[in-house]
Design a protein around this motif. Structure first.
Motif, PDB file in Angstrom:
ATOM      1  N   ILE A 213      -2.423 -14.069  45.304  1.00  0.00           N
ATOM      2  CA  ILE A 213      -1.793 -15.379  45.178  1.00  0.00           C
ATOM      3  C   ILE A 213      -0.800 -15.252  44.036  1.00  0.00           C
ATOM      4  O   ILE A 213      -1.181 -15.132  42.870  1.00  0.00           O
ATOM      5  CB  ILE A 213      -2.836 -16.471  44.909  1.00  0.00           C
ATOM      6  CG1 ILE A 213      -3.790 -16.584  46.094  1.00  0.00           C
ATOM      7  CG2 ILE A 213      -2.145 -17.809  44.630  1.00  0.00           C
ATOM      8  CD1 ILE A 213      -4.980 -17.498  45.847  1.00  0.00           C
ATOM      9  N   ASN A 214       0.476 -15.215  44.367  1.00  0.00           N
ATOM     10  CA  ASN A 214       1.523 -14.887  43.401  1.00  0.00           C
ATOM     11  C   ASN A 214       2.071 -16.135  42.712  1.00  0.00           C
ATOM     12  O   ASN A 214       2.619 -17.027  43.359  1.00  0.00           O
ATOM     13  CB  ASN A 214       2.665 -14.162  44.101  1.00  0.00           C
ATOM     14  CG  ASN A 214       2.289 -12.747  44.495  1.00  0.00           C
ATOM     15  OD1 ASN A 214       2.240 -11.852  43.658  1.00  0.00           O
ATOM     16  ND2 ASN A 214       1.999 -12.539  45.778  1.00  0.00           N
ATOM     17  N   ILE A 215       1.898 -16.158  41.388  1.00  0.00           N
ATOM     18  CA  ILE A 215       2.435 -17.225  40.543  1.00  0.00           C
ATOM     19  C   ILE A 215       3.578 -16.613  39.737  1.00  0.00           C
ATOM     20  O   ILE A 215       3.373 -15.647  38.997  1.00  0.00           O
ATOM     21  CB  ILE A 215       1.355 -17.794  39.609  1.00  0.00           C
ATOM     22  CG1 ILE A 215       0.154 -18.266  40.434  1.00  0.00           C
ATOM     23  CG2 ILE A 215       1.908 -18.937  38.762  1.00  0.00           C
ATOM     24  CD1 ILE A 215      -1.076 -18.584  39.605  1.00  0.00           C
ATOM     25  N   VAL A 216       4.774 -17.165  39.876  1.00  0.00           N
ATOM     26  CA  VAL A 216       5.973 -16.464  39.417  1.00  0.00           C
ATOM     27  C   VAL A 216       6.752 -17.266  38.390  1.00  0.00           C
ATOM     28  O   VAL A 216       6.925 -18.486  38.513  1.00  0.00           O
ATOM     29  CB  VAL A 216       6.889 -16.145  40.627  1.00  0.00           C
ATOM     30  CG1 VAL A 216       8.207 -15.528  40.166  1.00  0.00           C
ATOM     31  CG2 VAL A 216       6.170 -15.209  41.593  1.00  0.00           C
ATOM     32  N   TYR A 217       7.221 -16.539  37.374  1.00  0.00           N
ATOM     33  CA  TYR A 217       8.223 -17.070  36.437  1.00  0.00           C
ATOM     34  C   TYR A 217       9.315 -16.026  36.316  1.00  0.00           C
ATOM     35  O   TYR A 217       9.045 -14.841  36.060  1.00  0.00           O
ATOM     36  CB  TYR A 217       7.608 -17.337  35.062  1.00  0.00           C
ATOM     37  CG  TYR A 217       8.654 -17.563  33.979  1.00  0.00           C
ATOM     38  CD1 TYR A 217       9.444 -18.709  33.969  1.00  0.00           C
ATOM     39  CD2 TYR A 217       8.872 -16.619  32.969  1.00  0.00           C
ATOM     40  CE1 TYR A 217      10.409 -18.916  32.989  1.00  0.00           C
ATOM     41  CE2 TYR A 217       9.823 -16.820  31.984  1.00  0.00           C
ATOM     42  CZ  TYR A 217      10.594 -17.966  31.993  1.00  0.00           C
ATOM     43  OH  TYR A 217      11.551 -18.166  31.028  1.00  0.00           O
ATOM     44  N   PRO A 244     -15.205 -14.729  38.786  1.00  0.00           N
ATOM     45  CA  PRO A 244     -14.300 -13.570  38.863  1.00  0.00           C
ATOM     46  C   PRO A 244     -13.799 -13.267  40.268  1.00  0.00           C
ATOM     47  O   PRO A 244     -12.630 -12.910  40.449  1.00  0.00           O
ATOM     48  CB  PRO A 244     -15.160 -12.422  38.318  1.00  0.00           C
ATOM     49  CG  PRO A 244     -16.576 -12.887  38.456  1.00  0.00           C
ATOM     50  CD  PRO A 244     -16.522 -14.368  38.264  1.00  0.00           C
ATOM     51  N   GLU A 245     -14.653 -13.419  41.274  1.00  0.00           N
ATOM     52  CA  GLU A 245     -14.246 -13.087  42.636  1.00  0.00           C
ATOM     53  C   GLU A 245     -13.139 -14.018  43.139  1.00  0.00           C
ATOM     54  O   GLU A 245     -12.350 -13.656  44.010  1.00  0.00           O
ATOM     55  CB  GLU A 245     -15.453 -13.147  43.588  1.00  0.00           C
ATOM     56  CG  GLU A 245     -16.020 -14.531  43.863  1.00  0.00           C
ATOM     57  CD  GLU A 245     -16.800 -15.147  42.708  1.00  0.00           C
ATOM     58  OE1 GLU A 245     -17.126 -16.344  42.791  1.00  0.00           O
ATOM     59  OE2 GLU A 245     -17.067 -14.441  41.712  1.00  0.00           O
ATOM     60  N   VAL A 246     -13.072 -15.235  42.567  1.00  0.00           N
ATOM     61  CA  VAL A 246     -12.049 -16.202  42.949  1.00  0.00           C
ATOM     62  C   VAL A 246     -10.777 -15.999  42.142  1.00  0.00           C
ATOM     63  O   VAL A 246      -9.669 -15.890  42.683  1.00  0.00           O
ATOM     64  CB  VAL A 246     -12.564 -17.648  42.783  1.00  0.00           C
ATOM     65  CG1 VAL A 246     -11.447 -18.648  43.084  1.00  0.00           C
ATOM     66  CG2 VAL A 246     -13.756 -17.899  43.703  1.00  0.00           C
ATOM     67  N   PHE A 247     -10.907 -15.905  40.825  1.00  0.00           N
ATOM     68  CA  PHE A 247      -9.736 -15.849  39.939  1.00  0.00           C
ATOM     69  C   PHE A 247      -9.024 -14.499  39.979  1.00  0.00           C
ATOM     70  O   PHE A 247      -7.857 -14.416  39.592  1.00  0.00           O
ATOM     71  CB  PHE A 247     -10.143 -16.212  38.508  1.00  0.00           C
ATOM     72  CG  PHE A 247     -10.154 -17.692  38.250  1.00  0.00           C
ATOM     73  CD1 PHE A 247      -9.114 -18.305  37.568  1.00  0.00           C
ATOM     74  CD2 PHE A 247     -11.186 -18.488  38.732  1.00  0.00           C
ATOM     75  CE1 PHE A 247      -9.105 -19.668  37.349  1.00  0.00           C
ATOM     76  CE2 PHE A 247     -11.195 -19.856  38.514  1.00  0.00           C
ATOM     77  CZ  PHE A 247     -10.150 -20.451  37.828  1.00  0.00           C
ATOM     78  N   LYS A 248      -9.690 -13.460  40.460  1.00  0.00           N
ATOM     79  CA  LYS A 248      -9.012 -12.178  40.579  1.00  0.00           C
ATOM     80  C   LYS A 248      -7.952 -12.180  41.684  1.00  0.00           C
ATOM     81  O   LYS A 248      -7.148 -11.254  41.782  1.00  0.00           O
ATOM     82  CB  LYS A 248     -10.034 -11.063  40.837  1.00  0.00           C
ATOM     83  CG  LYS A 248     -10.779 -10.632  39.580  1.00  0.00           C
ATOM     84  CD  LYS A 248     -11.709  -9.456  39.863  1.00  0.00           C
ATOM     85  CE  LYS A 248     -12.404  -9.019  38.580  1.00  0.00           C
ATOM     86  NZ  LYS A 248     -13.328  -7.885  38.825  1.00  0.00           N
ATOM     87  N   ALA A 372      -6.425 -20.712  42.886  1.00  0.00           N
ATOM     88  CA  ALA A 372      -7.234 -19.543  43.234  1.00  0.00           C
ATOM     89  C   ALA A 372      -7.998 -19.758  44.536  1.00  0.00           C
ATOM     90  O   ALA A 372      -8.321 -18.797  45.249  1.00  0.00           O
ATOM     91  CB  ALA A 372      -8.210 -19.229  42.098  1.00  0.00           C
ATOM     92  N   ASN A 373      -8.262 -21.014  44.861  1.00  0.00           N
ATOM     93  CA  ASN A 373      -8.942 -21.357  46.102  1.00  0.00           C
ATOM     94  C   ASN A 373      -7.961 -21.729  47.216  1.00  0.00           C
ATOM     95  O   ASN A 373      -8.351 -22.309  48.235  1.00  0.00           O
ATOM     96  CB  ASN A 373      -9.912 -22.514  45.871  1.00  0.00           C
ATOM     97  CG  ASN A 373     -11.173 -22.067  45.147  1.00  0.00           C
ATOM     98  OD1 ASN A 373     -11.993 -21.341  45.709  1.00  0.00           O
ATOM     99  ND2 ASN A 373     -11.325 -22.492  43.901  1.00  0.00           N
ATOM    100  N   ASN A 374      -6.695 -21.390  47.000  1.00  0.00           N
ATOM    101  CA  ASN A 374      -5.639 -21.663  47.988  1.00  0.00           C
ATOM    102  C   ASN A 374      -5.478 -23.151  48.283  1.00  0.00           C
ATOM    103  O   ASN A 374      -5.149 -23.544  49.407  1.00  0.00           O
ATOM    104  CB  ASN A 374      -5.901 -20.908  49.293  1.00  0.00           C
ATOM    105  CG  ASN A 374      -5.149 -19.592  49.365  1.00  0.00           C
ATOM    106  OD1 ASN A 374      -3.936 -19.551  49.168  1.00  0.00           O
ATOM    107  ND2 ASN A 374      -5.881 -18.518  49.610  1.00  0.00           N
ATOM    108  N   ILE A 375      -5.708 -23.961  47.274  1.00  0.00           N
ATOM    109  CA  ILE A 375      -5.497 -25.400  47.406  1.00  0.00           C
ATOM    110  C   ILE A 375      -4.192 -25.736  46.683  1.00  0.00           C
ATOM    111  O   ILE A 375      -4.130 -25.726  45.453  1.00  0.00           O
ATOM    112  CB  ILE A 375      -6.674 -26.203  46.814  1.00  0.00           C
ATOM    113  CG1 ILE A 375      -7.976 -25.828  47.521  1.00  0.00           C
ATOM    114  CG2 ILE A 375      -6.409 -27.702  46.935  1.00  0.00           C
ATOM    115  CD1 ILE A 375      -9.210 -26.445  46.877  1.00  0.00           C
ATOM    116  N   PHE A 376      -3.156 -25.983  47.458  1.00  0.00           N
ATOM    117  CA  PHE A 376      -1.838 -26.256  46.888  1.00  0.00           C
ATOM    118  C   PHE A 376      -1.344 -27.628  47.325  1.00  0.00           C
ATOM    119  O   PHE A 376      -1.591 -28.045  48.457  1.00  0.00           O
ATOM    120  CB  PHE A 376      -0.824 -25.204  47.342  1.00  0.00           C
ATOM    121  CG  PHE A 376      -1.115 -23.813  46.859  1.00  0.00           C
ATOM    122  CD1 PHE A 376      -0.854 -23.458  45.548  1.00  0.00           C
ATOM    123  CD2 PHE A 376      -1.657 -22.865  47.719  1.00  0.00           C
ATOM    124  CE1 PHE A 376      -1.116 -22.178  45.089  1.00  0.00           C
ATOM    125  CE2 PHE A 376      -1.923 -21.583  47.276  1.00  0.00           C
ATOM    126  CZ  PHE A 376      -1.657 -21.233  45.957  1.00  0.00           C
TER     127      PHE A 376
END
Length: 408
Positions: A213-217, A244-248, A372-376
């Motif tokens: 899950i790419n967070i970009v600046y 950890p399994e989620v935030f990784k 991290a849970n793909n909730i956008f």
């Protein structure tokens, strides 16, 4: 450069004909982007000038493009002025030493000039900072700016700035300019840029991580942004400890963080990531990328992050691409930054967090947990974004021009 580039298609409809004087790109070591010319009106007169070769001047500590080109601007524009008459000279650049030539031409041929303060020129911001936190060659540049700025301000006819604080600082410092026309005009939103980026997307090297899950600046780094970035890394660390399994799944990419030539940039974000033990989830690419490569990368991101400076005068003047791309957005800024008003007016469903705030980390942890849970939540632009269009920003510039030459 971006201010002028986005204004050129609209100057004529507001009664102004522009000619450009700029340094030939071969004398600059910054990233080249030939696609930028696609947004330039056909038939525009562009005068290219030389600069001293950096290989010759660097041994003397003079690598700045402004200093290397100053003599050639002087000679080249003098030549132009011998054959043509102009109503106004407009300096829109962060290569500020060039602006001292305005005072010369005002005195010599009585042409008024306007300076666009996209950033502070002479600033005391780093004076109380440790030497390790100061920019390269700070001792020299601080004293040079202190000497040159008053020369440029002595006869300036008008000021434009991205932030009111910049103008007020100058007017407090130089009382003689208190009554000249001035205007706060941010950079404009130029939607055509996204069309150009999309039509050329196959030309750009992918920079993001697959299966993440790419967070970009994309933008400059610096120690002054650590106040905004630290709580994000604190929240990320908390998540890695608890889930950890989620935030990784999260991967932060900080791209183009240094103004230094390719291969010479110093990382300013990754060391902070190591301090907070989140370096596996953080990538820093110090090399600048082209403007349209930037837009293409923003379009590919899952979410965007914009950190602000701890200097309240700082404004992210290129914030509009982050808004126009309509991606989930997290902005962390000083509560007195002008960005706060822009984000609040122009977009809904973005997460704007202002510091200082003792609850920052909790809020950020909530945002990152959702991501991290793909909730956008997709943001939506408001009608106010039209106020900040490149066309409207150009109109405001020309209104100031008219005041300076006495036409309004």
């Amino acid at each position: 450069m971006q201010r002028i580039r986005m204004s050129l298609p609209y100057f004529e409809q507001f009664g102004w004909e522009a000619e450009i004087v700029t340094v030939d790109p071969k004398y600059s070591d910054l990233q080249k982007d030939d696609l930028l010319m696609q947004g330039i009106p056909e038939g525009l007169q562009i005068h290219y000038i030389q600069a001293f070769d950096k290989k010759l001047t660097s041994p003397f500590g003079l690598g700045s493009l402004a200093l290397r080109s100053l003599w050639f601007y002087f000679r080249g524009i003098n030549k132009i002025l011998k054959s043509q008459r102009f109503d106004l000279i407009y300096f829109s650049t962060t290569q500020f030493p060039v602006c001292i030539l305005g005072a010369y031409w005002k005195k010599r041929v009585n042409i008024p000039y306007v300076i666009d303060m996209q950033d502070p020129w002479h600033s005391d911001y780093y004076q109380d900072k440790p030497k390790a936190q100061r920019p390269a060659k700070y001792w020299f540049s601080y004293r040079l700016n202190k000497y040159l700025e008053p020369i440029a301000m002595k006869h300036v006819g008008g000021l434009i700035s991205v932030a009111d604080d910049y103008i007020q600082t100058l007017k407090n410092r130089y009382p003689q300019i208190n009554k000249i026309p001035s205007s706060v005009i941010t950079f404009g939103a130029f939607e055509k840029d996204f069309e150009i980026a999309e039509s050329n997307q196959l030309s750009f090297k992918p920079l993001l991580h697959s299966n993440k899950i790419n967070i970009v600046y994309v933008g400059r780094g610096g120690l002054d942004m650590h106040t905004a970035i630290k709580p994000v890394f604190e929240a990320l660390y908390r998540g890695l400890q608890t889930k950890p399994e989620v935030f990784k799944k999260l991967q932060f990419s900080f791209i183009g963080t240094s103004y230094a030539p390719a291969g010479q940039g110093k990382a300013t974000v990754l060391p902070l990531a190591r301090k907070y033990q989140v370096e596996e989830q953080v990538t820093e690419i110090t090399e600048r990328i082209s403007f349209y490569h930037t837009l293409n990368t923003l379009q590919q991101a899952d979410a965007l992050f914009i950190p602000g400076s701890d200097d309240p005068q700082y404004t992210a003047s290129k914030i509009y691409p982050y808004l126009l791309v309509k991606k989930p957005l997290l902005a962390v800024f000083h509560r007195n930054s002008s960005v706060v008003e822009i984000v609040n007016k122009c977009i809904v469903n973005a997460r704007l967090i202002r510091f200082p705030d003792k609850n920052m980390t909790d809020e950020l942890y909530s945002v990152l947990t959702n991501w991290a849970n793909n909730i956008f939540t997709s943001p939506e632009l408001t009608k106010a974004i039209k106020e900040y269009s490149a066309e409207n920003m150009t109109k405001k510039q020309t209104e100031l021009f008219n005041k300076v030459i006495g036409g309004d």
